[in-house]
Design an enzyme around this catalytic site. Structure first.
Site, short mmCIF file in Angstrom:
data_model
loop_
_atom_site.label_atom_id
_atom_site.label_comp_id
_atom_site.label_asym_id
_atom_site.label_seq_id
_atom_site.Cartn_x
_atom_site.Cartn_y
_atom_site.Cartn_z
N SER A 1 18.25 102.73 76.58
CA SER A 1 18.63 101.76 77.61
C SER A 1 19.06 102.45 78.90
O SER A 1 19.53 103.60 78.89
CB SER A 1 19.78 100.89 77.11
OG SER A 1 19.38 100.11 76.01
N1 SAH Z 1 20.79 100.77 71.88
C1 SAH Z 1 19.67 101.58 72.29
C2 SAH Z 1 18.53 100.73 72.79
C3 SAH Z 1 17.33 100.88 71.93
S1 SAH Z 1 15.99 99.79 72.33
C4 SAH Z 1 20.13 102.58 73.35
O1 SAH Z 1 21.30 102.82 73.49
O2 SAH Z 1 19.30 103.16 74.03
C5 SAH Z 1 16.19 98.50 71.16
C6 SAH Z 1 16.03 98.86 69.71
O3 SAH Z 1 16.05 97.63 68.97
C7 SAH Z 1 14.71 99.54 69.33
O4 SAH Z 1 14.97 100.80 68.76
C8 SAH Z 1 14.08 98.58 68.31
O5 SAH Z 1 13.40 99.24 67.25
C9 SAH Z 1 15.28 97.82 67.80
N2 SAH Z 1 14.96 96.53 67.19
C10 SAH Z 1 14.06 95.59 67.58
N3 SAH Z 1 14.06 94.54 66.74
C11 SAH Z 1 14.98 94.82 65.77
C12 SAH Z 1 15.44 94.12 64.61
N4 SAH Z 1 14.96 92.92 64.25
N5 SAH Z 1 16.38 94.72 63.84
C13 SAH Z 1 16.91 95.94 64.17
N6 SAH Z 1 16.51 96.63 65.26
C14 SAH Z 1 15.56 96.09 66.06
#
Ligand code: SAH
Length: 224
Positions: free
Chosen positions: A71
């Protein structure tokens, strides 16, 4: 809990770009000093592949593989500010661990953080990153985040870092009835609204924070 180790890593250039990032966050209205301090001291470069680490302190989302992103620092700061300024923070659930950057930031400002991710290799990477930073108050699970983490509920706050089309009802159910908050982007691929819902008994007070753009929350299947 503070990250004790100074993983300053990539030299003087990075120190200067790190300060520039802080300036940008201030300009965009992040004004909680605790949040700014934690962003300043959390090394974002360790969460990225080496080929991208020179861009770690730009205020942008960057690819982490598996079609996912780390993010943007601004949005991490903003969501963290909402969590820490809206009520108790003993138990916080994060949905969408990715490589663990936001988990690392939150872990320094709340008592316990629980984080769930549907892509196993990303979760393994996040675990390694947080071990490296000596974070000891975060627990992880490989599961579908739209169902929350029932065994650990109720939560003082839940944040989703991936966007569903509609709010999963199970997440509302797992909020602490006395003021638990759900901070979640809602909408289609192009544009979503970041919402904060506060639970008071069986009532939910809803506030829109701002327009945002997250990867979609994929409901149903987890990935090995
Ligand atoms: N919190 C992270 C952002 C990652 S992007 C940061 O600090 O950078 C969002 C994440 O959500 C991705 O890794 C994706 O695989 C996950 N995601 C999407 N749908 C999901 C679900 N149903 N359950 C768990 N994780 C999910």
């Amino acid at each position: 809990m503070r990250i004790s180790q100074n993983l300053s890593g990539i030299g003087m250039t990075s120190q200067r770009t790190r300060e520039r990032l802080l300036g940008r966050l201030l300009e965009q209205g992040i004004n909680d000093m605790r949040v700014l301090d934690v962003i300043r001291s959390t090394p974002r470069h360790i969460f990225l592949d080496e080929a991208l680490s020179h861009r770690a302190y730009e205020d942008v989302a960057l690819p982490i593989g598996y079609n996912q992103t780390i993010s943007q620092p601004y949005i991490v700061a903003r969501m963290t500010e909402v969590i820490v300024n809206s009520g108790p923070t003993d138990k916080v659930l994060e949905i969408g661990t990715g490589c663990g950057y936001q988990t690392a930031v939150i872990s320094q400002l709340v008592k316990n953080v629980y984080s769930i991710e549907r892509i196993r290799p990303l979760l393994d990477r996040a675990r390694r990153n947080l071990r490296l930073l000596r974070v000891r108050n975060a627990e992880f699970s490989h599961r579908d985040g739209s169902l929350g983490w029932d065994e650990k509920a109720p939560f003082d706050a839940i944040i989703a870092t991936a966007a569903p089309q509609k709010i999963p009802p199970e997440l509302l159910r797992q909020l602490n009835p006395e003021g638990g908050r759900l901070i979640i982007p809602v909408g289609g691929e192009d544009k979503q609204e970041l919402k904060c819902l506060t639970r008071l008994g069986e009532e939910y007070r809803e506030k829109t924070i701002e327009s945002v753009r997250f990867v979609p929350l994929l409901v149903g299947q987890i990935q090995d």
